[in-house]
Each structure stands twice: as C-alpha cells, then as structure tokens.
Design a protein around this motif. Structure first.
Motif, PDB file in Angstrom:
ATOM      1  N   ALA A 155      11.509   7.629   9.484  1.00  0.00           N
ATOM      2  CA  ALA A 155      12.289   8.648   9.826  1.00  0.00           C
ATOM      3  C   ALA A 155      12.127   9.631  10.502  1.00  0.00           C
ATOM      4  CB  ALA A 155      13.207   8.918   8.582  1.00  0.00           C
ATOM      5  N   ALA A 156      10.597   9.885  10.131  1.00  0.00           N
ATOM      6  CA  ALA A 156      10.247  11.288  10.810  1.00  0.00           C
ATOM      7  C   ALA A 156       9.878  10.936  12.180  1.00  0.00           C
ATOM      8  CB  ALA A 156       8.878  11.662  10.054  1.00  0.00           C
ATOM      9  N   ASP A 202       0.861  -1.157   0.083  1.00  0.00           N
ATOM     10  CA  ASP A 202       0.066   0.149  -0.065  1.00  0.00           C
ATOM     11  C   ASP A 202       0.806   1.289   0.000  1.00  0.00           C
ATOM     12  OD1 ASP A 202      -1.004  -2.178   2.165  1.00  0.00           O
ATOM     13  OD2 ASP A 202      -2.757  -1.343   0.848  1.00  0.00           O
ATOM     14  N   GLY A 203       1.920   1.209  -0.390  1.00  0.00           N
ATOM     15  CA  GLY A 203       2.882   2.303  -0.548  1.00  0.00           C
ATOM     16  C   GLY A 203       4.476   1.580  -0.700  1.00  0.00           C
ATOM     17  N   SER A 204       5.279   2.452  -1.408  1.00  0.00           N
ATOM     18  CA  SER A 204       6.533   2.137  -1.383  1.00  0.00           C
ATOM     19  C   SER A 204       7.190   2.045  -0.186  1.00  0.00           C
ATOM     20  CB  SER A 204       7.109   3.010  -2.434  1.00  0.00           C
ATOM     21  OG  SER A 204       7.384   4.395  -2.030  1.00  0.00           O
ATOM     22  N   ALA A 205       8.319   1.154  -0.486  1.00  0.00           N
ATOM     23  CA  ALA A 205       9.292   1.118   0.846  1.00  0.00           C
ATOM     24  C   ALA A 205       9.859   2.535   1.195  1.00  0.00           C
ATOM     25  CB  ALA A 205      10.355  -0.033   0.301  1.00  0.00           C
ATOM     26  N   GLU A 206      10.111   3.323   0.062  1.00  0.00           N
ATOM     27  CA  GLU A 206      10.753   4.614   0.313  1.00  0.00           C
ATOM     28  C   GLU A 206       9.447   5.463   1.192  1.00  0.00           C
ATOM     29  OE1 GLU A 206      10.484   3.210  -2.567  1.00  0.00           O
ATOM     30  OE2 GLU A 206      12.607   2.555  -2.943  1.00  0.00           O
ATOM     31  N   GLU A 207       8.126   5.164   1.062  1.00  0.00           N
ATOM     32  CA  GLU A 207       7.218   6.036   1.727  1.00  0.00           C
ATOM     33  C   GLU A 207       7.405   5.564   3.306  1.00  0.00           C
ATOM     34  OE1 GLU A 207       3.916   7.530  -1.273  1.00  0.00           O
ATOM     35  OE2 GLU A 207       3.981   5.288  -1.115  1.00  0.00           O
ATOM     36  N   TRP A 208       7.449   4.178   3.369  1.00  0.00           N
ATOM     37  CA  TRP A 208       7.259   3.725   4.709  1.00  0.00           C
ATOM     38  C   TRP A 208       8.519   4.159   5.400  1.00  0.00           C
ATOM     39  CZ3 TRP A 208       3.470   1.677   7.418  1.00  0.00           C
ATOM     40  CH2 TRP A 208       2.311   0.952   6.820  1.00  0.00           C
ATOM     41  N   ALA A 238       5.494  -2.116   7.977  1.00  0.00           N
ATOM     42  CA  ALA A 238       5.684  -2.097   6.966  1.00  0.00           C
ATOM     43  C   ALA A 238       5.749  -3.386   6.108  1.00  0.00           C
ATOM     44  CB  ALA A 238       6.691  -1.004   6.423  1.00  0.00           C
ATOM     45  N   GLY A 239       6.759  -4.275   6.836  1.00  0.00           N
ATOM     46  CA  GLY A 239       7.359  -5.538   6.079  1.00  0.00           C
ATOM     47  C   GLY A 239       6.502  -6.982   6.681  1.00  0.00           C
TER      48      GLY A 239
END
Length: 754
Positions: free
Chosen positions: A366-367, A355-361, A380-381
């Motif tokens: 990171a935030a 439901d979203g790229s690994a980069e978005e997760w 995420a995974g």
C-alpha cells in the motif's frame, strides 16, 4: 584446413556463415551471438539445423574455459569462471545421478510409425542390451514426470580456494595426437585442443575414427572428411557409420550454438542430407543407440480442431493417435532443461516461506503504487514471479528488495554482468534503499561460484529467501537450472527483464518460454523509459521506428554511403563530435556494430579508434596499456575493462573495478579490443553515449531485437551511422527474433498446478 573456429564474425556483415573466411581473432565470444545477429534476416521457415550448420563453430571458448579460465586474485585461488564451471559440472553430475534413479518405464505418449517408430525401436534395443550404450547414456528419454517434485539433496558448495583446476593434457598425449594430425594432413596446432577434448588415448581414437576430429572447435565436416581420407584411404566412404554419427552430433552442437536445446527430426534429417550423409535416418538411429544423442516425443498442443475419430476397423477400439513431434538433442541440454522444469515446478507448487504476516506485506504494498505494489503483492504469495519492463522499471525490483529486507528476509538481486550489477547497486544507494557497506547486488556467475552474494548453507543451497534475477532474458537453460536447483525450499524467485532484448547466447529461451507458459503471476511495469530515447526504443519494441523530437540532440542520424565513410564518421563522432556537442568524453562513449568481421566490423572500428585514442605498437599480443577491452572469461560473458600492464604472469586488466590477470596463452581467446562491440556483448550494460553503426552490407544482420538492444544501450545520447536505408525500418517492422526449439513448456505442463 582452418585452425580456428569458422564463425560469421569473420564474414562480411550480411553474409552469414560465409565459407573461407579468415580465422577468428578470438573465440571468447560465443558463436551463438554471431549466428543470431548475422542470420536474423532469414525467414523463420529456414531449417534450424541448416542455420546451425552454417553458423559459427566457436566452441573453443567453452572448451578452453573448461580447461582453465583467467587467474584472478593471488596464489592458488581459482578464478570466478573456473569456480562457476566446476559448480555447473557438480550440478550436472547430481542431475544425472537423480535421473538414473528413476525406474519408471518410458511412455511414448502416442502410437508412432515410420521414422519415429524406428527411433523408438533403437532406444528399446539399447534397453534390451541388443546394442551397446555409452556410459553417459543412462536412459533414452525422460521418465514420466511427477506432478509434485520431491525435495532433492542440494549440491555442496564449491570452494574456490580448494577446488582443483582442470588438468591440461600430458605432453606425451599431445605429441601422439600431433603425429596423427600430421599423418592426416591436419594442422598440428590442433593437437593440444584435440588431446584435451578427446581425453586419454586421443591419438588411437583419431586413428580408429578420424571423424572424431569434428569434436574439436572450428573443424567442419568437409575438413574432417579430408583428414579421414588421408588416414583411411580406400576405406573412407560417405556412408561410413562413423561419419554419420559424428556429423549428427556436430549438427546438434551447432544447433545449441544457435540457441536450440533440441532439433525437430525433419530439420535434422534435412541437414544431414545436405552434409552428404546418404542415410540420415540410420545415422540418427546409430547416434541414439551409441548414447551420443537422445530422442524425445512431445505431444503437440491442441489447436481447437476436432479430435481424430477412432478407427472403426480396430477391433480393440484403441484411442486415436495424438500428433507428436519427435526431437533429437544432446544429453547435456536435455538434463538441464528437465532439471529446470523440476526446479520451477517446485517453486510454483510450494508455498513460500512465511517471513512476515499478510498484513505486513500489504502495508508495504500500500505504501507503493501502481505496478510496484502489484509486484510486492505477487512476491508475497508466490514462489515464482515474472516482471517485465525497460530500464526505468528497475526501480520496482529495487523497492521489492528493500521491502523484503525490511521484513527480515535474506534478499539479493543478481544481474548478467558487473556493469549491470554496479548500476543497480548505484540505484539502491541513490534511492536511499541501501546505505550500508554491503549492497545486496551480485552477478549470476559470482553468486553461483560463491565469489559474490550470501554464499550457501550447510545443505549447499543458496543462503537466501528471495532472489531477484535481473536481465532474465540472458539466462540459458544450464544457468537457469543451476539457479533454481540451488534455491532452498520456501524461497521466492523473481525473474525480471526486458523481453524485447536479444535472447541468451547459450541455448534456450527461458524467460520467453515462461512468459508464454503463464504458470505464475506476471507483472508488467507501467514505468516508461523517459525522454526521446525512451520514446524511440519503446516504439521499436512494438515494431515501429518513429521519428522523435530531440531538442537536446538526444538522437542524431548520420547518413553514410560506403564502409570507408562509415568508419571515418564513427571515429569523428567518438573523438570529436559527441564530446564537443553532448559533453560525453570518448571513454564514456560505446560503439556498437552488427559483427566482428568486415569493413565496418568491430575489428576495423577498434583498429581505427585505437589509432586515434591510444596509439601503440600492440606489443602485448596486440594490446597496450590503456586500451579499452572486452574480457570474456566464459561463454556468453563480456566484461568491459582496460589494459593495465603485461608481465610474465600475463595480461593485467581492470574489469568492473577489479583486477584480472589473463595468462598469455588465453589472451587471444578471451580478450578483444572494446571501443566497438556487438549488441550481444553490450547486453546488460549502458553508457552515457552510444554510436550504433549500420553499414550498407549489414542489412541482413538486422532484426527488431538487435535494433532494440543496440539503441537501448544509450542513457543520454544516441548517434546512428546509417547506411542501410529502408532495411532499418523494415527490420524493425518485419523481422522478429529467430525462433528457437526448446522443450521447457512441454516439460512444465504436466507438473505445474497438478
């Protein structure tokens, strides 16, 4: 013969399972609550069956809930509890159908001898047709488990508007049972319940097998024996096979009330012998052959010891025996535990929906910071994630929920009760993570019944991508099975909670078993609960009762010498001291005590508090408008509220901001006064101020989980009415949670990661 469940709530605190106690005031609270709290002082070596046999027999609440819960809403709409029970029934039927389709032969997993071999022979006799089998007994043991569970057809949603309520027994059936009970010297007031439990032809069934009376809540073996002697006369004997089967099932039911999903064979045989069954092995074999119980053989875990050597006298060179444990349990919990293992394995072995790229997760992780970032990355995974922590750690699932919804996921959180739901919803709003009209927070019961949450899709699966279950230690095997089987393929499940609190009222220890199994990522929160209260409770969690600095009177110890003084000081604290010194009004202060009965149980404390805070004649079944109450619409659920009024419809309550109408005939079973409650009733809730009462005779009821749970319900102030002296630090240091026998780890082992 008692006409009510004989429960430890009626015994003095510290005298678990006392015989001859007064009838229960209400059976809305599960007997397992009383069992765990009152028996906490026993050593772990005690027989589980003995503990169960001496525990509460409060099945009336569950059976009554199955007959009809409180009517909530208008017209013909079912209550949340009714819809939940119907959904569970539909799910169990689906599980049973699925198991019946398994054709693989039984694998014992080891060569058996002695009693275990006799039991296996009984099972095979059923398969070969040598002995009859009940319709509920499809197979004697689980079929070999698949390493990768196949997709299953989802249960169709149960609409609260259209489902039919369970039918009450016909008047003529009740009258027939009443006649039989009268002939046997049993209270005729048991007739409606006996007719409902035993079904059609209940009167003839009781005549043919008087020990079937044990299936009625609150009836004990010695009472059923007296009933059987009156009906059968000289034909009544201790070695009657009917008695052996009935007592076997009764002990397994008592074990379930104490939290076990099955009993080890030696414990069950010992308990049967203690109940006067001359040939316990035959009684168990007969119960298995008649389909009233199931037998399991679970290989014991390797201990690092050398494997047993092969027998040199065996010409075939057969492999040496592996040690196994033989368990006996009721079908209902066996099916639920197997279904739960299937559902968890499906989550662990399948990749979650993208439901979203690994980069978005990763950007969202990171935030965040610390363990919050770990939780986001794990979710995420992975399809299944465990999260542990105290009250402060709720901020981390809240952040995860917000992050998932920002990616377009259908994400929801559920709690054990409405108080916890409202607190979590307030946290989401306070942190600015949810500002809309609909906050994605619900209760477990509301989600499963369809009364709350996103509802279900066309296939009957929950219409969501991520489910966060808070208060996860409160999940019993049946509820957990229904949740996991209701998740769609590709969904993520996060189980979050504090592993140090009391376990579920229902059988099983799902969260603890999963933590021990280590089959999925586990994230431990590093957010400590703040202040003196947080420091005190954190120390209790690791077995230390520390003296903390409390400059703002966050923690106050009030020593007492006797029960009368304990009641007096408790009322004084709630009515005067806490409002004056702390600024918390009486209506926001909760009293917690170990049991319902005794000189300082909930009954005595509620009577004293009602006299000061809301005096009245109690003309509505002991209640008056304005009374604080605890409503138990289903076993294991306790919802605080207040009495609004009473009329021909029943007792009108306001619970968690919503109206509830309890029919007159259900009031005694499901409603208690609520100024004082037990720790199990308080799980999942918190109050600005809490007064924990520990009278001198409560020493045997104390354990580390009980103290941790009770003390941890306070937000701003905790008063401890202390009369147990050194029993309190001893319980914190030396009395852990009482063990429960479950099969979930064994069922998961061959499936996960295969």
């Amino acid at each position: 013969m008692s006409t009510e469940p004989e429960t430890t709530e009626d015994a003095e605190p510290g005298t678990p399972g006392a015989a001859g106690s007064a009838p229960a005031e209400g059976a809305g609270d599960s007997a397992a609550e009383e069992t765990e709290e009152s028996a906490a002082g026993r050593s772990a070596g005690d027989s589980a069956a003995e503990t169960a046999a001496d525990s509460a027999a409060g099945r009336s609440s569950e059976e009554a809930a199955g007959q009809g819960a409180a009517a909530e809403g208008e017209g013909a709409r079912l209550s949340e509890a009714e819809a939940e029970l119907l959904a569970q029934r539909a799910e169990r039927e689906r599980i049973e159908q699925r198991k019946a389709e398994k054709k693989a032969p039984i694998e014992a997993g080891a060569k058996l001898s002695g009693r275990a071999a006799d039991l296996l022979a009984a099972v095979r006799a059923v398969e070969s047709g040598e002995k009859p089998v009940a319709t509920v007994f499809e197979e004697p043991a689980p079929a070999p488990r698949r390493s990768a569970p196949e997709p299953v057809r989802r249960p169709q949603p149960v609409a609260a508007e259209s489902a039919a309520a369970p039918a009450a027994p016909a008047p003529e059936a009740v009258q027939g049972v009443r006649r039989v009970l009268g002939e046997g010297g049993a209270p005729e007031t048991l007739a409606p319940q006996a007719a409902a439990v035993l079904g059609e032809g209940a009167d003839e069934l009781l005549r043919a097998d008087p020990w079937q009376l044990l299936r009625v809540a609150g009836v004990r073996p010695e009472q059923a024996d007296g009933f059987a002697r009156a009906l059968l006369g000289a034909e009544c004997a201790p070695d009657d096979a009917r008695r052996g089967r009935a007592v076997t099932v009764w002990l397994l039911e008592q074990a379930a009330l104490a939290g076990h999903t099955a009993l080890e064979m030696p414990a069950l045989l010992t308990a049967l012998a203690q109940r006067g069954v001359p040939e316990p092995e035959s009684a168990v074999q007969d119960s298995i052959a008649e389909g009233e119980a199931l037998v399991f053989q679970d290989a014991l875990e390797e201990t690092g010891a050398p494997a047993p050597a092969a027998d040199p006298d065996d010409p075939e060179g057969a492999e040496p025996e592996r040690p196994v444990r033989v368990l006996v349990g009721l079908e209902r919990y066996a099916l639920a535990e197997e279904s739960l293992a299937d559902g968890l394995a499906r989550l662990v072995n399948s990749a979650p929906k993208q439901d979203g790229s690994a980069e978005e997760w990763e950007r969202l992780a990171a935030a965040a910071a610390g363990s919050t970032a770990e939780l986001i990355r794990a979710a995420a995974g992975h399809g299944l994630v465990l999260h542990t922590g105290g009250e402060a750690s709720l901020a981390e699932p809240a952040t995860l929920l917000h992050a998932a919804r920002s990616l377009g996921l259908r994400a929801w959180a559920v709690t054990h009760g409405p108080v916890g739901r409202d607190r979590f919803a307030a946290l989401l709003r306070r942190t600015g993570q949810e500002s809309g009209a609909e906050v994605p927070a619900a209760t477990v019961a509301g989600l499963l019944s369809g009364a709350e949450g996103p509802g279900r899709d066309a296939d009957g699966a929950l219409d969501l991508d991520l489910l966060v279950v808070l208060d996860a230690p409160q999940l019993d095997v049946e509820t957990a099975a229904l949740l996991t089987e209701s998740l769609p393929d590709g969904a993520r499940l996060v189980l979050a909670g504090d592993p140090a609190v009391l376990w579920s009222v229902g059988p099983g220890r799902v969260f603890a078993d999963l933590l021990a199994a280590r089959i999925c990522p586990q994230v431990a929160s590093r957010l400590p609960d703040p202040g003196p209260l947080g420091e005190l409770v954190s120390g209790i969690g690791v077995g230390e009762l520390n003296q903390v600095e409390a400059p703002g009177k966050e923690v106050v110890i009030v020593p007492v010498r006797d029960p009368g003084e304990a009641v007096h000081r408790t009322v004084q604290l709630v009515v005067d001291s806490v409002p004056r010194a702390i600024g918390v009004p009486a209506e926001e202060t909760q009293v917690i005590t170990p049991g319902h009965g005794g000189a300082v149980g909930t009954r005595a404390l509620n009577a004293a508090l009602k006299e000061r805070l809301n005096p009245g004649p109690g003309r509505f079944g002991g209640f008056d408008p304005g009374d604080r109450i605890v409503h138990s619409p289903a076993p294991g659920r306790a919802v605080p509220g207040r009495v609004v009024k009473a009329d021909a419809e029943g007792l009108h309550l306001s619970c968690a901001g919503g109206p509830v109408v309890v029919p007159k005939e259900r009031v005694e079973q499901t409603v208690r006064h609520g100024w004082a409650m037990t720790a199990h009733q308080a799980v999942g809730s918190r109050w600005p101020a809490v007064v924990v009462v520990l009278p001198g005779d409560a020493a045997q009821a104390l354990s580390r989980p009980w103290v941790y749970t009770a003390f941890g319900r306070a937000d701003r102030h905790l008063s401890v009415v202390h009369g147990v002296e050194q029993a309190l630090p001893r319980a914190v240091a030396e009395v852990p949670a009482k063990p429960r026998t479950t099969r979930l780890p064994v069922l998961l082992a061959p499936q996960v990661g295969a």
